[in-house]
Scaffold this motif. Structure first.
Motif, PDB file in Angstrom:
ATOM      1  N   UNK A  93       0.865  -1.177   0.000  1.00 28.87           N
ATOM      2  CA  UNK A  93       0.000   0.000   0.000  1.00 28.87           C
ATOM      3  C   UNK A  93       0.902   1.228   0.000  1.00 28.87           C
ATOM      4  N   UNK A  94       0.875   2.021  -1.082  1.00 27.00           N
ATOM      5  CA  UNK A  94       1.791   3.172  -1.151  1.00 27.00           C
ATOM      6  C   UNK A  94       1.471   4.259  -0.126  1.00 27.00           C
ATOM      7  N   UNK A  95       0.334   4.178   0.571  1.00 25.51           N
ATOM      8  CA  UNK A  95       0.016   5.193   1.571  1.00 25.51           C
ATOM      9  C   UNK A  95       0.865   5.038   2.835  1.00 25.51           C
ATOM     10  N   UNK A  96       1.437   3.839   3.039  1.00 28.29           N
ATOM     11  CA  UNK A  96       2.226   3.585   4.239  1.00 28.29           C
ATOM     12  C   UNK A  96       3.699   3.447   3.872  1.00 28.29           C
ATOM     13  N   UNK A 108       6.458  -1.047   7.316  1.00 33.56           N
ATOM     14  CA  UNK A 108       5.699  -0.552   8.457  1.00 33.56           C
ATOM     15  C   UNK A 108       4.727  -1.636   8.920  1.00 33.56           C
ATOM     16  N   UNK A 109       4.642  -1.833  10.268  1.00 34.80           N
ATOM     17  CA  UNK A 109       3.735  -2.825  10.833  1.00 34.80           C
ATOM     18  C   UNK A 109       2.313  -2.289  10.734  1.00 34.80           C
ATOM     19  N   UNK A 110       1.452  -3.045  10.038  1.00 35.65           N
ATOM     20  CA  UNK A 110       0.068  -2.611   9.837  1.00 35.65           C
ATOM     21  C   UNK A 110      -0.903  -3.324  10.773  1.00 35.65           C
ATOM     22  N   UNK A 111      -0.659  -4.606  11.081  1.00 36.90           N
ATOM     23  CA  UNK A 111      -1.552  -5.370  11.953  1.00 36.90           C
ATOM     24  C   UNK A 111      -0.724  -6.267  12.861  1.00 36.90           C
ATOM     25  N   UNK A 112      -1.296  -6.562  14.061  1.00 44.47           N
ATOM     26  CA  UNK A 112      -0.661  -7.455  15.034  1.00 44.47           C
ATOM     27  C   UNK A 112      -1.721  -8.424  15.542  1.00 44.47           C
ATOM     28  N   UNK A 138       7.877  -2.723  -1.783  1.00 42.50           N
ATOM     29  CA  UNK A 138       7.275  -2.339  -3.059  1.00 42.50           C
ATOM     30  C   UNK A 138       6.244  -3.387  -3.424  1.00 42.50           C
ATOM     31  N   UNK A 139       5.702  -3.237  -4.623  1.00 42.45           N
ATOM     32  CA  UNK A 139       4.698  -4.194  -5.066  1.00 42.45           C
ATOM     33  C   UNK A 139       5.319  -5.577  -5.256  1.00 42.45           C
ATOM     34  N   UNK A 140       4.455  -6.578  -5.221  1.00 42.03           N
ATOM     35  CA  UNK A 140       4.918  -7.937  -5.489  1.00 42.03           C
ATOM     36  C   UNK A 140       5.400  -8.045  -6.938  1.00 42.03           C
ATOM     37  N   UNK A 141       6.388  -8.878  -7.173  1.00 42.08           N
ATOM     38  CA  UNK A 141       6.984  -8.987  -8.498  1.00 42.08           C
ATOM     39  C   UNK A 141       6.149  -9.903  -9.386  1.00 42.08           C
ATOM     40  N   UNK A 142       6.106  -9.536 -10.657  1.00 42.75           N
ATOM     41  CA  UNK A 142       5.383 -10.323 -11.664  1.00 42.75           C
ATOM     42  C   UNK A 142       6.332 -10.607 -12.820  1.00 42.75           C
ATOM     43  N   UNK A 143       6.009 -11.632 -13.590  1.00 44.68           N
ATOM     44  CA  UNK A 143       6.841 -12.009 -14.733  1.00 44.68           C
ATOM     45  C   UNK A 143       6.429 -11.238 -15.979  1.00 44.68           C
TER      46      UNK A 143
END
Length: 369
Positions: free
Chosen positions: A74-77, A81-85, A107-112
């Motif tokens: 999520x580019x807003x964070x 950064x820890x988002x949930x526990x 960053x975003x997950x990598x794709x082929x």
């Protein structure tokens, strides 16, 4: 029998058995309490919105274990950064309990990168968007494959299919714009076959037939003949045939003359040039000329009895001749000499000069069958 049940020995054994059972149960619970640290609970610290490095340090100091799981980017964070526990902060857990951390990845997950080389550009754009890649600049390059994808560039570097890039990365696509026209053929005579291949590819041509004199396929053989000849103009992608040998071109002069007689046909320029005259495919009609008379039909009686033009013209020209003849007729004259008509009966006779008038020609009937 009842007396035997209430015997003191029986009662003593029963009491001993109950005591042993209670003791075992007590020891079991004590062991479980000691082993599971019953009553010793640790509150889960609040590590939400902290970096993953800070969160791990806090959990280590609290005696808690941790498991890190990547969340969707999520580019807003901030990255990492820890988002949930889980369990939620404030919950009490035992020492050694594993705390699950949901962290924002870097960053975003990598794709082929999909294999869209030599594919139609419209289909290639659709495939790239399906996997999550965005198309930036579209670069057109001369190529015999018009509207086909030639290369894919990422930050100016070429990437091969199945290369992994971050999702939503921007890639540039190189598309063929069609072959170039009238390119000069390079001179590769005297070069090795390996060097000739590089020169031909750089000039946007392709290597066709490579014939070695000794039948080998040695790339170090010297080129002594090429077709088309150097300096000719061809379109991009045309093939250039090569003849190679370990001998020098001077030693193969006879072979070169033989190849010239086959591939270098001389055109006789002494003949006068042929001139071609264009004939209009459609001749414009002349609207000033009078239209031809309509042909008479067989079933029309009026047309059948109508005189021809020549006969009508003859009839019309004969009319004034007849009228002139009538005007020239001699008039009847009577001579009276003092009432002596009876004495000169011959003189009193009317002298009439008779003249036959010209006969009017009759119109001929012409029947057109």
């Amino acid at each position: 029998m009842l007396k035997s049940l209430f015997n003191w020995k029986v009662l003593l054994n029963l009491v001993v058995a109950i005591g042993v059972f209670v003791g075992l149960v007590w020891l079991t619970f004590r062991w479980l309490e000691y082993h599971t640290n019953h009553g010793q609970e640790i509150p889960v610290p609040n590590i939400v919105n902290k970096s993953v490095q800070e969160a791990i340090k806090i959990l280590d100091d609290s005696g808690l274990e941790y498991e890190v799981d990547s969340f969707n980017y999520d580019p807003k964070y901030r990255p990492f950064q820890v988002l949930q526990v889980y369990p939620v902060p404030g919950s009490r857990v035992k020492d050694g309990r594993a705390i699950q951390l949901r962290v924002n990845p870097r960053t975003w997950a990598k794709v082929e990168v999909p294999d869209v080389i030599n594919k139609y550009s419209g289909l290639a754009f659709q495939r790239l968007e399906q996997v999550g890649l965005k198309v930036g600049d579209t670069i057109f390059e001369p190529s015999i494959q018009k509207d086909a994808v030639i290369r894919i560039l990422y930050k100016g570097n070429e990437v091969k299919p199945k290369t992994k890039l971050a999702r939503f990365s921007i890639v540039d696509v190189v598309i063929g714009s069609g072959p170039m026209r009238n390119i000069s053929i390079p001179n590769v005579v005297g070069l090795t076959v390996k060097e000739a291949r590089l020169v031909i590819a750089k000039s946007m041509f392709e290597v066709g037939l490579v014939e070695h004199e000794d039948g080998s396929k040695d790339e170090s053989d010297i080129i002594y003949y090429q077709d088309p000849a150097a300096g000719d103009v061809r379109d991009q992608g045309m093939q250039i045939d090569l003849w190679a040998s370990k001998k020098t071109p001077a030693e193969l002069s006879a072979k070169i003359e033989q190849l010239n007689s086959i591939y270098r046909m001389k055109v006789d320029t002494g003949l006068p040039p042929v001139r071609y005259q264009e004939v209009p495919a459609h001749q414009e009609p002349d609207y000033n000329a009078p239209p031809p008379p309509p042909a008479p039909r067989k079933d029309d009686p009026k047309q059948m009895t109508q005189p021809l033009k020549s006969d009508v013209s003859k009839a019309t020209t004969a009319k004034p001749t007849a009228s002139v003849a009538e005007n020239n007729k001699p008039k009847t004259t009577t001579s009276n000499t003092g009432g002596s008509s009876g004495n000169n009966p011959t003189a009193s006779k009317t002298v009439v000069a008779t003249q036959k008038p010209t006969e009017k020609p009759k119109a001929k009937k012409v029947v057109v069958e």
